[in-house]
Scaffold this active site. Structure first.
Site, PDB file in Angstrom:
ATOM      1  N   GLY A 276      18.948   0.779  30.004  1.00  0.00           N
ATOM      2  CA  GLY A 276      18.357  -0.586  29.862  1.00  0.00           C
ATOM      3  C   GLY A 276      17.395  -0.714  28.829  1.00  0.00           C
ATOM      4  O   GLY A 276      16.671  -1.576  28.749  1.00  0.00           O
TER       5      GLY A 276
ATOM      6  N   ASN B 167      28.561  -1.290  36.204  1.00  0.00           N
ATOM      7  CA  ASN B 167      27.520  -1.142  37.175  1.00  0.00           C
ATOM      8  C   ASN B 167      26.649  -2.323  37.331  1.00  0.00           C
ATOM      9  O   ASN B 167      25.672  -2.480  36.456  1.00  0.00           O
ATOM     10  CB  ASN B 167      26.774   0.345  36.907  1.00  0.00           C
ATOM     11  CG  ASN B 167      25.360   0.113  37.905  1.00  0.00           C
ATOM     12  OD1 ASN B 167      25.489  -0.505  38.713  1.00  0.00           O
ATOM     13  ND2 ASN B 167      24.658   1.190  37.625  1.00  0.00           N
ATOM     14  N   TRP B 168      26.798  -3.320  38.290  1.00  0.00           N
ATOM     15  CA  TRP B 168      26.255  -4.751  38.008  1.00  0.00           C
ATOM     16  C   TRP B 168      24.703  -4.547  38.507  1.00  0.00           C
ATOM     17  O   TRP B 168      23.972  -5.498  38.394  1.00  0.00           O
ATOM     18  CB  TRP B 168      27.109  -5.569  38.726  1.00  0.00           C
ATOM     19  CG  TRP B 168      28.401  -5.903  38.418  1.00  0.00           C
ATOM     20  CD1 TRP B 168      28.867  -5.412  37.472  1.00  0.00           C
ATOM     21  CD2 TRP B 168      29.203  -6.938  39.121  1.00  0.00           C
ATOM     22  NE1 TRP B 168      30.118  -5.755  37.239  1.00  0.00           N
ATOM     23  CE2 TRP B 168      30.373  -7.003  38.406  1.00  0.00           C
ATOM     24  CE3 TRP B 168      29.300  -7.719  40.195  1.00  0.00           C
ATOM     25  CZ2 TRP B 168      31.616  -7.628  38.642  1.00  0.00           C
ATOM     26  CZ3 TRP B 168      30.255  -8.493  40.556  1.00  0.00           C
ATOM     27  CH2 TRP B 168      31.370  -8.383  39.705  1.00  0.00           C
ATOM     28  N   LYS B 169      24.404  -3.425  39.190  1.00  0.00           N
ATOM     29  CA  LYS B 169      23.087  -3.232  39.809  1.00  0.00           C
ATOM     30  C   LYS B 169      22.779  -4.571  40.456  1.00  0.00           C
ATOM     31  O   LYS B 169      23.634  -5.206  41.487  1.00  0.00           O
ATOM     32  CB  LYS B 169      22.160  -2.987  38.813  1.00  0.00           C
ATOM     33  CG  LYS B 169      22.478  -1.985  37.545  1.00  0.00           C
ATOM     34  CD  LYS B 169      21.514  -1.558  36.790  1.00  0.00           C
ATOM     35  CE  LYS B 169      21.892  -0.348  35.935  1.00  0.00           C
ATOM     36  NZ  LYS B 169      20.889  -0.100  35.015  1.00  0.00           N
TER      37      LYS B 169
ATOM     38  N   GLU C 258      23.418  10.020  32.248  1.00  0.00           N
ATOM     39  CA  GLU C 258      22.652   8.783  31.798  1.00  0.00           C
ATOM     40  C   GLU C 258      21.182   9.383  31.825  1.00  0.00           C
ATOM     41  O   GLU C 258      20.407   9.260  32.534  1.00  0.00           O
ATOM     42  CB  GLU C 258      22.754   7.900  33.072  1.00  0.00           C
ATOM     43  CG  GLU C 258      24.077   7.406  33.600  1.00  0.00           C
ATOM     44  CD  GLU C 258      24.129   6.131  34.103  1.00  0.00           C
ATOM     45  OE1 GLU C 258      24.731   5.357  33.485  1.00  0.00           O
ATOM     46  OE2 GLU C 258      23.287   5.934  35.059  1.00  0.00           O
TER      47      GLU C 258
ATOM     48  N   SER D 149      22.542   2.007  27.703  1.00  0.00           N
ATOM     49  CA  SER D 149      22.797   1.230  26.695  1.00  0.00           C
ATOM     50  C   SER D 149      24.092   1.516  25.959  1.00  0.00           C
ATOM     51  O   SER D 149      24.130   1.234  24.633  1.00  0.00           O
ATOM     52  CB  SER D 149      21.602   1.186  25.750  1.00  0.00           C
ATOM     53  OG  SER D 149      20.361   1.109  26.497  1.00  0.00           O
TER      54      SER D 149
ATOM     55  N   GLU E  56      17.878   5.060  39.057  1.00  0.00           N
ATOM     56  CA  GLU E  56      17.182   3.897  39.605  1.00  0.00           C
ATOM     57  C   GLU E  56      16.950   4.216  41.286  1.00  0.00           C
ATOM     58  O   GLU E  56      15.963   4.050  41.969  1.00  0.00           O
ATOM     59  CB  GLU E  56      17.738   2.630  39.645  1.00  0.00           C
ATOM     60  CG  GLU E  56      17.605   2.221  38.005  1.00  0.00           C
ATOM     61  CD  GLU E  56      18.571   1.441  37.335  1.00  0.00           C
ATOM     62  OE1 GLU E  56      19.387   0.696  38.242  1.00  0.00           O
ATOM     63  OE2 GLU E  56      18.719   1.182  36.357  1.00  0.00           O
TER      64      GLU E  56
ATOM     65  N   HIS F 215      22.202   7.488  40.997  1.00  0.00           N
ATOM     66  CA  HIS F 215      21.747   6.776  39.886  1.00  0.00           C
ATOM     67  C   HIS F 215      20.262   7.019  39.697  1.00  0.00           C
ATOM     68  O   HIS F 215      19.421   7.042  40.733  1.00  0.00           O
ATOM     69  CB  HIS F 215      22.184   5.349  39.946  1.00  0.00           C
ATOM     70  CG  HIS F 215      22.085   4.685  38.901  1.00  0.00           C
ATOM     71  ND1 HIS F 215      20.633   4.256  38.342  1.00  0.00           N
ATOM     72  CD2 HIS F 215      22.754   4.280  37.872  1.00  0.00           C
ATOM     73  CE1 HIS F 215      20.738   3.625  37.360  1.00  0.00           C
ATOM     74  NE2 HIS F 215      22.112   3.668  36.693  1.00  0.00           N
TER      75      HIS F 215
ATOM     76  N   GLY G  40      24.262  -3.219  31.671  1.00  0.00           N
ATOM     77  CA  GLY G  40      23.888  -4.761  31.081  1.00  0.00           C
ATOM     78  C   GLY G  40      25.182  -5.204  30.415  1.00  0.00           C
ATOM     79  O   GLY G  40      25.475  -6.249  30.642  1.00  0.00           O
TER      80      GLY G  40
HETATM   81  P1  PGA Z   1      22.602   0.133  30.727  1.00  0.00           P
HETATM   82  O1  PGA Z   1      22.618   0.648  32.068  1.00  0.00           O
HETATM   83  O2  PGA Z   1      23.897   0.128  30.305  1.00  0.00           O
HETATM   84  O3  PGA Z   1      22.079  -1.237  31.050  1.00  0.00           O
HETATM   85  O4  PGA Z   1      21.633   1.012  29.965  1.00  0.00           O
HETATM   86  C1  PGA Z   1      23.487   1.955  32.581  1.00  0.00           C
HETATM   87  C2  PGA Z   1      23.335   2.190  33.770  1.00  0.00           C
HETATM   88  O5  PGA Z   1      22.240   2.433  34.375  1.00  0.00           O
HETATM   89  O6  PGA Z   1      24.435   2.737  34.547  1.00  0.00           O
END
Ligand code: PGA
Length: 251
Positions: A174, A9-11, A168, A214, A98, A96, A236
């Site tokens: 993150g 997931n590049w966001k 998640e 993470s 976010e 997600h 990330g």
């Molecule tokens: P992260 O993000 O690996 O940077 O913690 C995971 C995600 O939000 O899908």
């Protein structure tokens, strides 16, 4: 049999040339005996091109990071499931944390997004997970149960088969904090149990449940060794070809 999936997931990261170079490098570095389904989830502006680069490759697919909840019409800035499907994309990531937190998406909104995605033959990677407060208050099981049941459990079995779940925990996204493999396995087992109660053992056992938060080349092997962890949704660490490949090779 359920699939092992590693999705990146590049966001809101990577310019066009950076994204395309990353995809190229990952494809070149994929082991010839790769058994894992690899999924790239770039931003919408790169999705069509990234998908074109993946066409014809075995076990390499793409996902959108979001989908509009309406079918079509006057919704400036939105991208519909029909448009995403017309670019031959396989999955839509829905729910997600976010999106839930910053864009105030509710379980009911996500239900609509799931329905419109399935109607347009997109498969869904559905994210769920608790906040740190919810875990500390001991309500994390209930939180995950309502996220899943309120957005997914209206589906008929044949539609539920097109759902991949990603657990998640928000406190691990993150932050560099990862759920321990035992903490993650405990929740994955719980998710499988509630799916079994709703849809039966066979469907529950064939549902892929990914871990996200993470996840990196150092902890992926341990996480993926657990019975109920079928892969990862990687933020990330998916922005760098070497680390993403190391995670893919952790199975
Ligand atoms: P992260 O993000 O690996 O940077 O913690 C995971 C995600 O939000 O899908």
């Amino acid at each position: 049999m359920r699939k092992n999936i590693v999705a990146g997931n590049w966001k809101m990261n990577l310019k066009r040339d950076e994204g395309l170079n990353l995809v190229n490098d990952v494809i070149n570095l994929l082991p010839s005996d790769n058994k894992v389904e690899v999924v790239f989830a770039p931003s919408f502006i790169h999705l069509y091109k990234v998908n074109k680069m993946c066409l014809g490759l075995d076990k390499v697919n793409t996902a959108s990071q979001n989908v509009g909840k309406e079918e079509k019409g006057a919704f400036t800035g939105e991208v519909s499931a029909e448009m995403i499907k017309s670019a031959n994309v396989k999955y839509a990531i829905i729910g997600h944390s976010e999106r839930r937190e910053y864009f105030k998406e509710t379980n009911e909104d996500l239900k609509q997004k799931i329905d419109v995605s399935l109607k347009n033959n997109l498969e869904v990677i559905f994210c769920c997970g608790e906040s740190l407060n919810q875990r500390e208050e001991g309500v994390h099981f209930n939180c995950i149960k309502s996220q899943i049941s309120e957005s997914l459990f209206h589906l008929l079995s044949d539609d539920f088969r097109k759902i991949v779940i990603a657990y998640e925990p928000i406190w691990a996204i993150g932050t560099g904090l990862t759920a321990s493999s035992n903490q993650a396995e405990e929740i994955h087992k719980f998710i499988r149990k509630i799916i079994a109660q709703r849809y039966g053992e066979e469907l529950s056992n064939s549902t892929s449940i990914l871990y996200g938060g993470s996840c990196n080349p150092t902890n992926a092997k341990e996480l993926f060794s657990k019975d109920n962890i079928d892969g990862g949704l990687i933020g990330g660490a998916s922005l760098n070809a070497e680390s993403f490949i190391e995670i893919i090779k952790s199975f």
